[in-house]
Design an enzyme around this catalytic site. Structure first.
Site, PDB file in Angstrom:
ATOM      1  N   SER A 143       0.793  -1.232   0.000  1.00  0.00           N
ATOM      2  CA  SER A 143       0.000   0.000   0.000  1.00  0.00           C
ATOM      3  C   SER A 143       0.823   1.278   0.000  1.00  0.00           C
ATOM      4  O   SER A 143       0.302   2.349  -0.285  1.00  0.00           O
ATOM      5  CB  SER A 143      -0.941   0.024   1.217  1.00  0.00           C
ATOM      6  N   ASP A 199      -3.680   7.834   8.207  1.00  0.00           N
ATOM      7  CA  ASP A 199      -4.397   6.907   9.086  1.00  0.00           C
ATOM      8  C   ASP A 199      -3.372   6.245  10.002  1.00  0.00           C
ATOM      9  O   ASP A 199      -2.271   6.774  10.182  1.00  0.00           O
ATOM     10  CB  ASP A 199      -5.217   5.897   8.273  1.00  0.00           C
ATOM     11  N   HIS A 220      -0.415   4.870   7.269  1.00  0.00           N
ATOM     12  CA  HIS A 220       0.052   5.491   6.030  1.00  0.00           C
ATOM     13  C   HIS A 220       0.223   7.007   6.154  1.00  0.00           C
ATOM     14  O   HIS A 220      -0.607   7.665   6.790  1.00  0.00           O
ATOM     15  CB  HIS A 220      -0.935   5.202   4.895  1.00  0.00           C
TER      16      HIS A 220
END
Length: 350
Positions: free
Chosen positions: A43, A324, A327
């Site tokens: 991610s 978050d 990230h």
């Protein structure tokens, strides 16, 4: 772990693109740069490969800064892939899942990275890095989407942000066995790097692990005031092995094809300085995320059964380093990118 970066010169740069059709290598100030970017990993590099039906990255408020709506990026905006593409002077490569919808974008490379994945199978039912490389190889050998010349004018970004270790502990792994498992992970990473290089990719950038102990999911225990140094010590062992692997691969290949993007150092620099030396922004509480669930039962982007928001978002994401619990924000990635620029400028692209 997951789910829940002179007008005069510009003129001649653009002119050269018009003349050459952007083929081959980009001309920088002193040397040429790759014109295609191929991306593998998780991610920290994913720009839209995760299934829309399953990932919060496809839900509001992800993407509110860029492109203004959820795009599959695990951030409010741009991520590491986007900034590396910007450095090369190319468009961010199309996610593999969406390749059929934008064939004209293939020219800039392709992004195979998928959130939540690792070198081994993790906690998500998405292709691990070996399968991602399989997909890349098929585009070369089976479908002739890319030629050997395409590969030779390209850079591969390989992101490994720690999902293998989250899966290891979730599946009952012990602290005593962690060091051996780290060795297995890095050995597999080494095989993956050799394989990508063997497919003709000229340059490969591999990330170190970020300071996992500084992620909000860890710092929440101290009200986002301090990092978990025990966790960061394990990260350091992984990163030492990565540096050794890259040195060994460069010695074997004799073409200095591999280099490290040190996310541990760049994250640490930005967090310690609160971003101040690297730009105009300052992260007042750098360990606190901008977007988070209203309780431990929820995450950024969570909704209740009636469609009510079960998360909070800070007033302005550009003043937060973390988006978050895992990230960075776009502003955070931009600061990391600025910290990495010295490394990028030292690379011999030819």
């Amino acid at each position: 772990m997951e789910l829940s970066k002179v007008l005069f010169c510009s003129y001649f740069f653009l002119l050269s693109l018009l003349i050459t059709g952007n083929e081959g290598w980009q001309h920088g100030a002193h040397q040429v740069r790759p014109t295609k970017l191929f991306v593998f990993g998780d991610s920290y590099a994913d720009t839209g490969n995760y299934k829309k039906s399953e990932a919060n990255s496809w839900k509001f408020p992800y993407g509110i800064t860029f492109p203004g709506k959820p795009s599959g990026r695990f951030s409010d905006g741009r991520v590491l892939t986007d900034y590396l593409a910007r450095y090369l002077g190319v468009k961010s490569p199309i996610p593999y899942r969406w390749r059929k919808f934008a064939p004209k974008r293939w020219h800039f490379g392709m992004n195979f990275a998928i959130g939540g994945t690792g070198v081994f199978d993790t906690l998500v039912s998405e292709p691990n890095m070996t399968t991602q490389i399989d997909n890349f190889e098929k585009l070369i050998t089976n479908y002739s989407v890319y030629t050997k010349m395409d590969s030779q004018s390209s850079l591969a970004l390989v992101s490994l942000a720690g999902n293998d270790y989250s899966a290891y502990f979730a599946k009952g792994g012990s602290a005593q066995g962690l060091q051996s498992f780290i060795t297995l992970v890095v050995n597999q990473l080494s095989l993956n790097l050799k394989r990508i290089h063997g497919l003709g990719v000229r340059k490969l950038a591999v990330t170190t692990l970020e300071p996992l102990g500084c992620l909000p999911r860890s710092t929440v225990m101290s009200s986002f005031q301090q990092c978990n140094e025990t966790e960061n010590k394990a990260v350091s062992f992984h990163n030492i092995l990565v540096q050794q692997v890259v040195a060994k691969l460069n010695n074997e290949s004799q073409d200095s094809a591999f280099f490290v993007l040190d996310l541990f150092s760049s994250f640490s620099t930005v967090l310690k300085s609160k971003g101040a030396p690297l730009g105009n922004l300052k992260f007042e509480t750098p360990l606190k995320p901008c977007c988070m669930g209203i309780s431990n039962a929820y995450a950024c982007g969570s909704m209740d059964e009636k469609g009510g928001k079960m998360f909070t978002v800070c007033t302005n994401p550009k003043f937060a380093f973390f988006w978050d619990t895992l990230h960075p924000t776009q502003a955070g990635w931009h600061s990391v990118y600025l910290a990495l620029q010295a490394t990028l400028e030292q690379i011999h692209w030819t």
